[in-house]
Design a protein around this motif. Structure first.
Motif, PDB file in Angstrom:
ATOM      1  N   PRO A 175       0.715  -1.216  -0.103  1.00  0.00           N
ATOM      2  CA  PRO A 175       0.095   0.090   0.187  1.00  0.00           C
ATOM      3  C   PRO A 175       1.156   1.706  -0.253  1.00  0.00           C
ATOM      4  N   ALA A 176       1.818   0.980   0.877  1.00  0.00           N
ATOM      5  CA  ALA A 176       2.670   3.245   0.670  1.00  0.00           C
ATOM      6  C   ALA A 176       3.134   2.963  -0.529  1.00  0.00           C
ATOM      7  N   LYS A 177       3.429   1.707  -1.786  1.00  0.00           N
ATOM      8  CA  LYS A 177       4.150   1.775  -3.046  1.00  0.00           C
ATOM      9  C   LYS A 177       3.899   0.872  -3.946  1.00  0.00           C
ATOM     10  N   SER A 178       3.498   0.936  -4.530  1.00  0.00           N
ATOM     11  CA  SER A 178       3.047  -0.113  -6.086  1.00  0.00           C
ATOM     12  C   SER A 178       3.984   0.375  -6.873  1.00  0.00           C
ATOM     13  N   PHE A 179       4.494  -1.073  -7.488  1.00  0.00           N
ATOM     14  CA  PHE A 179       5.036  -0.412  -8.726  1.00  0.00           C
ATOM     15  C   PHE A 179       5.714  -1.327  -9.395  1.00  0.00           C
ATOM     16  N   ASN A 180       6.474  -1.178 -10.996  1.00  0.00           N
ATOM     17  CA  ASN A 180       6.596  -2.941 -11.499  1.00  0.00           C
ATOM     18  C   ASN A 180       7.473  -2.548 -12.966  1.00  0.00           C
ATOM     19  N   GLU A 239      14.460   4.530 -15.095  1.00  0.00           N
ATOM     20  CA  GLU A 239      13.540   6.604 -13.982  1.00  0.00           C
ATOM     21  C   GLU A 239      13.547   5.343 -13.127  1.00  0.00           C
ATOM     22  N   PRO A 240      13.924   6.294 -11.902  1.00  0.00           N
ATOM     23  CA  PRO A 240      14.173   5.437 -10.358  1.00  0.00           C
ATOM     24  C   PRO A 240      12.610   5.915  -9.386  1.00  0.00           C
ATOM     25  N   ILE A 241      12.469   4.946  -9.047  1.00  0.00           N
ATOM     26  CA  ILE A 241      11.105   5.287  -8.263  1.00  0.00           C
ATOM     27  C   ILE A 241      10.658   5.850  -6.944  1.00  0.00           C
ATOM     28  N   LEU A 242       9.584   6.608  -7.328  1.00  0.00           N
ATOM     29  CA  LEU A 242       9.820   7.791  -5.952  1.00  0.00           C
ATOM     30  C   LEU A 242       9.238   7.264  -4.940  1.00  0.00           C
ATOM     31  N   PHE A 243       9.034   7.567  -3.557  1.00  0.00           N
ATOM     32  CA  PHE A 243       8.626   6.874  -2.616  1.00  0.00           C
ATOM     33  C   PHE A 243       7.900   8.254  -1.873  1.00  0.00           C
ATOM     34  N   ASP A 244       6.791   8.178  -2.058  1.00  0.00           N
ATOM     35  CA  ASP A 244       5.855   9.452  -1.468  1.00  0.00           C
ATOM     36  C   ASP A 244       5.046   8.794  -0.589  1.00  0.00           C
ATOM     37  N   LYS A 245       5.075   8.225   0.820  1.00  0.00           N
ATOM     38  CA  LYS A 245       4.194   7.906   0.958  1.00  0.00           C
ATOM     39  C   LYS A 245       4.705   7.007   2.420  1.00  0.00           C
ATOM     40  N   THR A 246       4.913   7.230   3.283  1.00  0.00           N
ATOM     41  CA  THR A 246       5.831   6.464   4.650  1.00  0.00           C
ATOM     42  C   THR A 246       4.794   4.876   4.652  1.00  0.00           C
ATOM     43  N   GLY A 247       5.679   4.299   5.039  1.00  0.00           N
ATOM     44  CA  GLY A 247       5.349   3.005   5.229  1.00  0.00           C
ATOM     45  C   GLY A 247       6.555   1.811   4.601  1.00  0.00           C
ATOM     46  N   VAL A 248       6.642   0.190   5.278  1.00  0.00           N
ATOM     47  CA  VAL A 248       6.723  -0.442   4.601  1.00  0.00           C
ATOM     48  C   VAL A 248       6.584  -0.958   3.123  1.00  0.00           C
ATOM     49  N   VAL A 249       7.684  -1.052   2.457  1.00  0.00           N
ATOM     50  CA  VAL A 249       7.189  -1.514   1.192  1.00  0.00           C
ATOM     51  C   VAL A 249       8.111  -2.421   0.760  1.00  0.00           C
ATOM     52  N   GLU A 250       7.583  -3.798   0.254  1.00  0.00           N
ATOM     53  CA  GLU A 250       8.117  -5.098   0.068  1.00  0.00           C
ATOM     54  C   GLU A 250       8.400  -5.070  -0.822  1.00  0.00           C
ATOM     55  N   VAL A 251       9.871  -5.649  -1.587  1.00  0.00           N
ATOM     56  CA  VAL A 251      10.359  -5.977  -2.863  1.00  0.00           C
ATOM     57  C   VAL A 251      10.435  -6.685  -3.408  1.00  0.00           C
ATOM     58  N   GLY A 252      10.043  -7.385  -4.473  1.00  0.00           N
ATOM     59  CA  GLY A 252      10.178  -9.307  -4.835  1.00  0.00           C
ATOM     60  C   GLY A 252      11.248  -9.161  -6.445  1.00  0.00           C
ATOM     61  N   CYS A 253      10.776 -10.104  -6.899  1.00  0.00           N
ATOM     62  CA  CYS A 253      12.021 -10.676  -8.095  1.00  0.00           C
ATOM     63  C   CYS A 253      10.750 -10.853  -8.672  1.00  0.00           C
ATOM     64  N   MET A 281      14.204 -13.422  -4.268  1.00  0.00           N
ATOM     65  CA  MET A 281      14.481 -11.951  -4.052  1.00  0.00           C
ATOM     66  C   MET A 281      13.183 -12.149  -2.982  1.00  0.00           C
ATOM     67  N   GLN A 282      13.864 -11.233  -1.889  1.00  0.00           N
ATOM     68  CA  GLN A 282      12.600 -10.363  -0.536  1.00  0.00           C
ATOM     69  C   GLN A 282      14.133  -8.991  -0.607  1.00  0.00           C
ATOM     70  N   GLY A 283      13.001  -8.050  -0.545  1.00  0.00           N
ATOM     71  CA  GLY A 283      13.680  -6.136   0.027  1.00  0.00           C
ATOM     72  C   GLY A 283      12.442  -5.738   0.524  1.00  0.00           C
ATOM     73  N   PHE A 284      13.081  -4.768   0.996  1.00  0.00           N
ATOM     74  CA  PHE A 284      12.286  -4.155   1.984  1.00  0.00           C
ATOM     75  C   PHE A 284      12.753  -2.391   1.849  1.00  0.00           C
ATOM     76  N   ILE A 285      11.889  -1.681   1.964  1.00  0.00           N
ATOM     77  CA  ILE A 285      12.247   0.090   1.509  1.00  0.00           C
ATOM     78  C   ILE A 285      11.318   0.208   3.142  1.00  0.00           C
ATOM     79  N   LEU A 286      11.229   0.645   3.881  1.00  0.00           N
ATOM     80  CA  LEU A 286      11.286   2.133   5.298  1.00  0.00           C
ATOM     81  C   LEU A 286      11.432   3.103   4.666  1.00  0.00           C
ATOM     82  N   VAL A 287       9.759   4.272   4.818  1.00  0.00           N
ATOM     83  CA  VAL A 287       9.456   5.151   4.109  1.00  0.00           C
ATOM     84  C   VAL A 287       8.861   6.003   5.095  1.00  0.00           C
ATOM     85  N   THR A 288       9.800   7.139   5.520  1.00  0.00           N
ATOM     86  CA  THR A 288       9.514   7.730   7.119  1.00  0.00           C
ATOM     87  C   THR A 288       9.585   9.387   7.027  1.00  0.00           C
TER      88      THR A 288
END
Length: 221
Positions: A95-100, A110-124, A130-137
């Motif tokens: 919910p904090a960031k959906s992208f593909n 282009e880089p991805i803009l993270f404009d909403k706080t929350g935990v973004v779960e990233v996969g391949c 492959m699993q990563g996490f981006i915490l937007v604060t």
């Protein structure tokens, strides 16, 4: 949100004496079931001046996201360069960031803009493990624990002199029962020594190579 998962261990500690100068707060994170120190926990203090947006990278190397977890201020842009000799397909439905970013090699356009706080779960979508996490604060007061479970955060005078001696924390680790949210807690700051907090964690990190929850949700679409 998940305050029942965290056990403040120093409930009897006196609040930090009021201070008009910056000070360094030491926080120790331990596993609630074993008492062992927790490495690589993310600690965010939700006070003080908001962090300025920045640029960051989460690369793919060795079929892993590096770093595995990344903390960025809201409004930051993150690049996902592929340093492997195979293509990747990086995505998130958080919910904090959906992208593909569909199948690519090298540098995405282009880089991805993270404009909403929350935990973004990233996969391949190609490599299930492959699993990563981006915490937007919003906060500039962040740290990661070392092998001893310790993290040190420099508090500005405006925060260290707070009248009630309590701070609001957001904590995160990839062994949480729910890795899509932080654990939020308010704790009194000790007059001396580190503030010790415990997290309710899974016994082990997720096994590599298995189909994780993110991948299952992708398949359900």
């Amino acid at each position: 949100m998940f305050k029942n998962w965290i056990v403040p261990l120093l409930l009897t500690m006196a609040p930090l004496a009021l201070a008009a100068e910056p000070t360094t707060l030491s926080v120790r994170i331990v596993d609630s079931s074993t008492g062992e120190p927790v490495e690589d926990a993310r600690v965010i203090i939700n006070h003080g001046q908001a962090a300025e947006p920045s640029s960051a990278e989460m690369i793919q190397k060795g079929r892993e996201f590096r770093p595995h977890s990344l903390v960025v201020p809201r409004g930051s842009k993150v690049d996902f360069p592929n340093r492997d000799n195979t293509q990747h397909h990086v995505y998130s439905f958080s919910p904090a960031k959906s992208f593909n970013i569909e199948l690519f090699a090298g540098q995405p356009e282009e880089p991805i803009l993270f404009d909403k706080t929350g935990v973004v779960e990233v996969g391949c979508n190609i490599h299930d493990q492959m699993q990563g996490f981006i915490l937007v604060t919003e906060s500039a007061l962040t740290a990661r624990t070392g092998p001893d479970g310790m993290a040190a955060i420099r508090l500005p005078a405006s925060v260290s002199a707070m009248a009630d001696g309590k701070l609001d924390f957001s904590l995160w680790h990839d062994r949480l029962q729910n890795t899509t949210q932080t654990v939020d807690v308010t704790a009194s700051i000790p007059s001396s020594g580190p503030l010790e907090l415990a997290l309710d964690l899974k016994l082990e990190r997720p096994e590599k190579g298995r189909l994780d929850g993110l991948q299952k949700r992708f398949q359900d679409l």
